[in-house]
Design an enzyme around this catalytic site. Sequence first.
Site, PDB file in Angstrom:
ATOM      1  N   ARG A   1       0.859  -1.025   0.080  1.00 32.52           N
ATOM      2  CA  ARG A   1       0.058  -0.077   0.047  1.00 32.52           C
ATOM      3  C   ARG A   1       0.909   1.412   0.118  1.00 32.52           C
ATOM      4  O   ARG A   1       2.163   1.167   0.153  1.00 32.52           O
ATOM      5  CB  ARG A   1      -1.194   0.051   1.129  1.00 32.52           C
TER       6      ARG A   1
ATOM      7  N   ALA B   1       0.841   5.083  -2.140  1.00 29.55           N
ATOM      8  CA  ALA B   1       0.445   5.198  -3.819  1.00 29.55           C
ATOM      9  C   ALA B   1       1.672   5.017  -4.534  1.00 29.55           C
ATOM     10  O   ALA B   1       1.575   4.197  -5.415  1.00 29.55           O
ATOM     11  CB  ALA B   1       0.490   6.818  -3.815  1.00 29.55           C
TER      12      ALA B   1
ATOM     13  N   ARG C   1      -7.716  -0.656  -6.664  1.00 25.21           N
ATOM     14  CA  ARG C   1      -8.210   0.313  -5.620  1.00 25.21           C
ATOM     15  C   ARG C   1      -8.371   1.693  -6.436  1.00 25.21           C
ATOM     16  O   ARG C   1      -7.675   1.897  -7.465  1.00 25.21           O
ATOM     17  CB  ARG C   1      -6.949   0.720  -4.532  1.00 25.21           C
TER      18      ARG C   1
ATOM     19  N   ASP D   1      -2.288  10.753  -2.302  1.00 22.54           N
ATOM     20  CA  ASP D   1      -2.769   9.506  -3.130  1.00 22.54           C
ATOM     21  C   ASP D   1      -3.047  10.289  -4.829  1.00 22.54           C
ATOM     22  O   ASP D   1      -3.043   9.342  -5.752  1.00 22.54           O
ATOM     23  CB  ASP D   1      -3.808   8.926  -2.612  1.00 22.54           C
TER      24      ASP D   1
HETATM   25  O1  MRU Z   1      -4.801   3.201   2.137  1.00 27.76           O
HETATM   26  P1  MRU Z   1      -3.284   3.605   2.146  1.00 27.76           P
HETATM   27  O2  MRU Z   1      -2.167   2.981   3.215  1.00 27.76           O
HETATM   28  O3  MRU Z   1      -2.362   2.970   0.726  1.00 27.76           O
HETATM   29  O4  MRU Z   1      -2.936   5.136   2.230  1.00 27.76           O
HETATM   30  C1  MRU Z   1      -1.648   5.504   2.157  1.00 27.76           C
HETATM   31  C2  MRU Z   1      -1.708   7.089   1.992  1.00 27.76           C
HETATM   32  O5  MRU Z   1      -2.590   7.698   2.221  1.00 27.76           O
HETATM   33  C3  MRU Z   1      -0.437   7.678   2.006  1.00 27.76           C
HETATM   34  O6  MRU Z   1      -0.101   8.811   2.741  1.00 27.76           O
HETATM   35  C4  MRU Z   1      -0.164   7.912   0.373  1.00 27.76           C
HETATM   36  O7  MRU Z   1      -0.466   6.973  -0.526  1.00 27.76           O
HETATM   37  C5  MRU Z   1       1.300   8.481  -0.058  1.00 27.76           C
HETATM   38  S1  MRU Z   1       2.545   7.280   0.270  1.00 27.76           S
HETATM   39  C6  MRU Z   1       4.046   8.038  -0.031  1.00 27.76           C
END
Ligand code: MRU
Length: 356
Positions: free
Chosen positions: A53, A55, A96, A244
Amino acid sequence: MTQNILSLDTVALDEEKNALKIIDQTKLPGKVEILSLSKLEDIYEAIYLLKVRGAPAIGVAAAIGIYLAALEIDEASYDGFYARFKKAKDYLASSRPTAVNLFWALDRMEKVVLDNKGAAPSKLKALLRDEAVKIREEDIKICRSIGEYGLSLIKDGDGILTHCNAGQLATTRYGTALAPIHLGREKGMNFKVFCDETRPLLQGARLSAFEMVCAGVDTTLICDNMASMVMKNGWVKACFVGCDRVAANGDAANKIGTSGVAILAKHYGIPFYVCAPTSTIDMNIKTGKDIVIEERKPEEITEMWYKERMAPAGVKVFNPAFDVTGNELITAMITEYGIARAPYTESFKAIFAKKE
Ligand code: MRU
């Protein structure tokens, strides 16, 4: 602590096994388990269930995933190969909805196939492998650069508040929001990091706090509703978060609760920085209103972390995974090509011009 997570690859291509190698992040911090996934359905599930997980890491996993899917395509003709490639791409893209890196990486991989129209599938497979490896290697450079720019905004000893996990576990290496902390450590600097636990999936407690402790950083875990007090006490000099998807006007979608942190930061006069690789900036989307926000299962809130259910049966649950922070709350956006400030419609143009 079980193992230093920082010495492991978050996401990588295992060429011996033709597999996607990831740390199963749903098991952290209790257990460090490395998964080796070759089947497209397993890679889809790993993204959907947040085993991988964040982005940028999702983008890299998707690039490797679609390459592995391409290896399985047994077609002699270009058209036959492309039809099956496209089907696999659309399937992975549905894992996703919010992180644009997923679509960005898959589109980059598709472009390789489209730019080589008519080529033999064996050649396409080799080119897809190179592109997936390139996307992963670029991610490391991008994160390091974001880290350098981020580091220029803080001083040794500063208190930093972060939300969710935008660290090494969310990327190939370094992270985005936590990259300045990792690079600072390399240079012998010390920060005091406050990790919001980040309900409901606890990426702050399980992942950021783990990653920071592994890096030897002075780390304090707080519940999300404690951020105001910590800021009021004067312990936070800056907030660093990831994102994201960022719209062309600078509105930024990130883990649910981020916009609340930004509002608090504005109230207390604390700079609020969003670390945004250009792969996360979606210039096709004008404002944050157009960003699709993922909604997840009610059980994540009502029972997932408890020995017994903590909410009455039948209660309605609203469980959005992300929220959008308005650009007016963002002090600056830190990209790999420099620091962008409002008005973002203008500063992003300069950032993308630098990229070209
Ligand atoms: O649901 P997730 O854990 O994938 O959410 C991740 C985030 O919100 C992060 O802050 C974002 O993806 C940036 S990662 C460099």
